[in-house]
Scaffold this motif. Structure first.
Motif, short mmCIF file in Angstrom:
data_model
loop_
_atom_site.label_atom_id
_atom_site.label_comp_id
_atom_site.label_asym_id
_atom_site.label_seq_id
_atom_site.Cartn_x
_atom_site.Cartn_y
_atom_site.Cartn_z
N LEU A 67 -11.29 3.26 5.83
CA LEU A 67 -10.30 3.79 5.20
C LEU A 67 -8.81 4.16 6.11
CD1 LEU A 67 -9.80 4.81 2.27
CD2 LEU A 67 -10.55 6.84 2.94
N LEU A 68 -8.10 2.92 5.62
CA LEU A 68 -7.32 3.71 6.32
C LEU A 68 -5.57 2.80 5.11
CD1 LEU A 68 -5.46 3.47 9.52
CD2 LEU A 68 -6.24 1.49 9.45
N ASN A 69 -4.64 4.08 5.71
CA ASN A 69 -3.36 4.24 4.88
C ASN A 69 -2.34 4.64 5.72
OD1 ASN A 69 -4.92 3.93 2.14
ND2 ASN A 69 -4.99 5.45 1.74
N ALA B 185 -14.51 -1.45 1.97
CA ALA B 185 -13.32 -0.99 3.18
C ALA B 185 -12.11 -1.40 2.76
CB ALA B 185 -13.30 -2.00 4.83
N THR B 186 -11.17 0.21 2.77
CA THR B 186 -9.75 -0.08 1.95
C THR B 186 -8.59 0.08 3.54
OG1 THR B 186 -11.18 1.31 0.04
CG2 THR B 186 -8.40 1.51 0.76
N ARG B 187 -7.79 -1.08 2.96
CA ARG B 187 -6.36 -1.61 3.51
C ARG B 187 -5.56 -1.46 2.80
NH1 ARG B 187 -10.76 -0.88 6.41
NH2 ARG B 187 -11.05 -1.85 8.43
N PRO B 188 -4.61 -1.04 3.82
CA PRO B 188 -2.55 -1.21 2.83
C PRO B 188 -2.37 -2.37 3.18
CG PRO B 188 -2.88 -0.42 4.93
CD PRO B 188 -4.21 -1.08 5.10
N TRP B 189 -2.80 -3.64 1.65
CA TRP B 189 -2.35 -4.50 1.38
C TRP B 189 -0.81 -6.05 1.67
CZ3 TRP B 189 -6.58 -7.12 3.62
CH2 TRP B 189 -7.95 -6.70 3.34
N ALA C 129 8.95 5.01 16.70
CA ALA C 129 8.31 4.33 16.04
C ALA C 129 8.25 4.72 14.39
CB ALA C 129 6.49 4.70 15.88
N PHE C 130 7.92 3.49 13.92
CA PHE C 130 7.71 2.84 12.52
C PHE C 130 6.88 2.52 11.77
CE2 PHE C 130 12.28 4.14 13.71
CZ PHE C 130 13.02 3.78 12.51
N ASN C 131 6.63 3.02 10.46
CA ASN C 131 5.47 2.43 9.84
C ASN C 131 5.64 1.88 8.70
OD1 ASN C 131 3.32 3.82 10.89
ND2 ASN C 131 3.28 5.37 9.32
N PHE C 132 5.51 0.44 8.51
CA PHE C 132 5.93 -0.93 7.02
C PHE C 132 4.79 -0.80 6.43
CE2 PHE C 132 9.02 -1.12 11.06
CZ PHE C 132 9.91 -1.25 10.10
N GLY C 133 4.35 -0.43 5.16
CA GLY C 133 3.00 -0.64 4.38
C GLY C 133 3.92 -0.73 3.42
N PRO C 134 2.57 -1.06 2.36
CA PRO C 134 2.68 -1.41 1.31
C PRO C 134 3.10 0.02 0.26
CG PRO C 134 0.68 -1.39 1.30
CD PRO C 134 0.82 -1.11 2.79
N ARG D 226 -6.42 -1.33 -1.48
CA ARG D 226 -7.29 -1.80 -2.36
C ARG D 226 -8.38 -1.93 -1.25
NH1 ARG D 226 -5.76 -3.25 -7.49
NH2 ARG D 226 -3.73 -2.33 -7.66
N PRO D 227 -9.69 -1.94 -1.40
CA PRO D 227 -10.85 -2.24 -0.67
C PRO D 227 -10.92 -3.55 -1.10
CG PRO D 227 -12.32 -0.98 -2.78
CD PRO D 227 -10.39 -0.76 -3.10
N VAL D 228 -11.80 -4.54 -0.33
CA VAL D 228 -12.13 -5.68 0.21
C VAL D 228 -12.00 -6.55 -0.53
CG1 VAL D 228 -13.11 -7.65 1.44
CG2 VAL D 228 -11.88 -5.68 2.90
N GLN D 229 -12.90 -6.14 -1.51
CA GLN D 229 -13.70 -6.91 -2.65
C GLN D 229 -12.71 -6.36 -4.19
OE1 GLN D 229 -17.27 -4.41 -4.23
NE2 GLN D 229 -17.31 -5.23 -6.38
N GLU D 230 -11.70 -5.18 -4.01
CA GLU D 230 -10.60 -5.80 -5.20
C GLU D 230 -10.15 -6.77 -4.59
OE1 GLU D 230 -8.64 -2.49 -6.55
OE2 GLU D 230 -10.24 -1.18 -6.79
N LEU D 231 -9.26 -7.56 -3.39
CA LEU D 231 -8.58 -7.88 -2.98
C LEU D 231 -9.58 -9.49 -3.19
CD1 LEU D 231 -6.69 -9.29 -1.87
CD2 LEU D 231 -7.35 -9.13 0.68
N VAL D 232 -10.67 -9.39 -2.67
CA VAL D 232 -11.17 -10.99 -3.45
C VAL D 232 -11.21 -11.34 -4.88
CG1 VAL D 232 -13.51 -11.71 -2.90
CG2 VAL D 232 -12.45 -11.31 -0.99
N GLU D 233 -11.58 -10.27 -5.86
CA GLU D 233 -11.84 -10.77 -6.56
C GLU D 233 -10.07 -11.10 -7.67
OE1 GLU D 233 -13.71 -7.04 -7.97
OE2 GLU D 233 -15.71 -7.10 -7.62
N GLN D 234 -8.96 -10.01 -6.94
CA GLN D 234 -8.43 -10.47 -7.29
C GLN D 234 -7.95 -11.88 -7.26
OE1 GLN D 234 -5.91 -8.39 -8.97
NE2 GLN D 234 -4.28 -9.84 -9.63
#
Length: 377
Positions: free
Chosen positions: A314-316, A239-243, A272-277, A283-291
């Protein structure tokens, strides 16, 4: 229709704006709320908090000793009388509404509580603000999950359709509809409207940072596993998220509150306003954990369960609007965000460092990444 007012320039929170400002902060006992309460106190604001008691042990709220730094009230958003009484007593000039039932998996187990808290609780707060006789800028926090998720590669913009598969996401989308309806119906100069109240909503991506101890969140679950010497179990590694680091959207909320409160032109920011990275932090959850494992060695296992309740894959977010209208943009990249988060936990857990010092070190580093003042476009 969205305003086309020229770009503002927001660099750091304006101490002159926040010093002595009466601020009502809901959800101040939670992870994001505790970070924001600390920041507001450092800015010299007169903070009143309204929230349930901390529901984790430890809790960042207690670790930071916030009960002794602000006017702390324990209460439930589902109690309109308590909200009205507190608003009448505080007469807030700024409201930052973070209180919510924020967990997707819990929303499957307690859908009614989730909807009552996230939708009716938000309405109860707005209704309590309507009688105010002086200007009040209210920033109401929802989530990046308010959008009808098509699982596409493109990021969502503020004018994309709302939706939500799970009870949490759908309740936050409904809260956005309620905010828009109350703004259109009750904010203005007609006899049935309030000329003093301005309502904006903020939709943030997935936040991480030191001091989150909640269940069913990837970083706290990772830290608990690493601390116990056990493999990290990932229920949805692809699962991909905007971390983003927690300080990023909080800075956006402060920027939006400052803009919304301006006597001239502030009403145009009631949207309304978006605040993202940054894009590379999707990145996928797996990449977050591996980082994370670069900073605290360990292992992980794939615990995917095809029978588990649905969660977005998938969410951006697109944050152009916040950039052009507020001058806000994300500062820390994915590597920095992850490093500072894991270093916070290792400092507190292994070195025994003071959580207040760890948070203030992160805040100082984040502010150093911003231009030092406000400029003219």
């Amino acid at each position: 229709m969205a305003s086309t007012s020229p770009r503002r320039a927001w660099q750091q929170p304006d101490p002159a704006f926040w010093q002595g400002k009466r601020v009502l902060l809901t959800g101040h006992t939670g992870f994001k709320g505790s970070w924001l309460a600390l920041w507001l106190c450092e800015l010299g604001a007169r903070v009143t908090g309204f929230a349930l008691a901390p529901d984790t042990e430890p809790s960042l709220f207690d670790q930071l000793g916030l009960a002794g730094r602000l006017d702390h009230h324990v209460g439930d958003l589902r109690d309109p009388a308590a909200l009205s009484e507190l608003v009448a007593a505080v007469q807030p000039e700024v409201v930052l509404h973070l209180a919510a039932q924020p967990l997707v998996r819990r929303s499957y187990a307690e859908p009614v509580l989730t909807w009552e808290t996230n939708v009716l609780g938000t309405i109860h707060l707005i209704e309590a603000l309507r009688p105010l006789a002086q200007p009040c800028a209210a920033v109401l926090i929802t989530t990046d999950k308010v959008y009808r998720n098509n699982e596409w590669l493109y990021g969502y913009r503020e004018n994309d359709p709302l939706g939500g598969h799970d009870p949490y996401s759908s309740s936050k989308a409904a809260a956005e509809l309620a905010i828009s309806s109350w703004r259109a119906s009750y904010c203005g100069t007609l006899p049935h409207q309030s000329p003093h109240l301005r309502l904006a909503s903020a939709r943030a991506g997935n936040v991480i940072g030191g001091g989150d101890w909640a269940a069913d969140r990837i970083i706290p679950d990772t830290v608990r596993s690493l601390r116990a010497g056990e493999p990290i179990t990932l229920r949805n590694p692809g699962a991909t998220r905007p971390w983003q680091h927690v300080l990023e959207p909080l800075g956006g909320y402060l920027a939006l509150a400052e803009a919304l409160a301006e006597p001239a032109g502030g009403a145009a920011m009631a949207e309304a306003f978006n605040f993202g990275p940054q894009l590379e932090a999707n990145r996928p959850v797996q990449e977050l954990v591996e980082q994370a494992l670069h900073h605290w060695p360990g292992t992980w296992i794939d615990a995917s369960d095809p029978t588990a309740p649905h969660e977005a894959g998938l969410l951006n977010l697109v944050v152009d609007k916040a950039h052009h209208r507020l001058g806000w943009s994300p500062r820390w990249d994915f590597a920095t965000t992850t490093a500072r988060t894991l270093q916070w936990y290792r400092r507190v857990i292994e070195a025994g460092d003071d959580p207040v010092s760890c948070c203030l070190d992160d805040l100082t580093a984040y502010l150093a990444s911003l231009p030092p003042g406000r400029s003219t476009p």
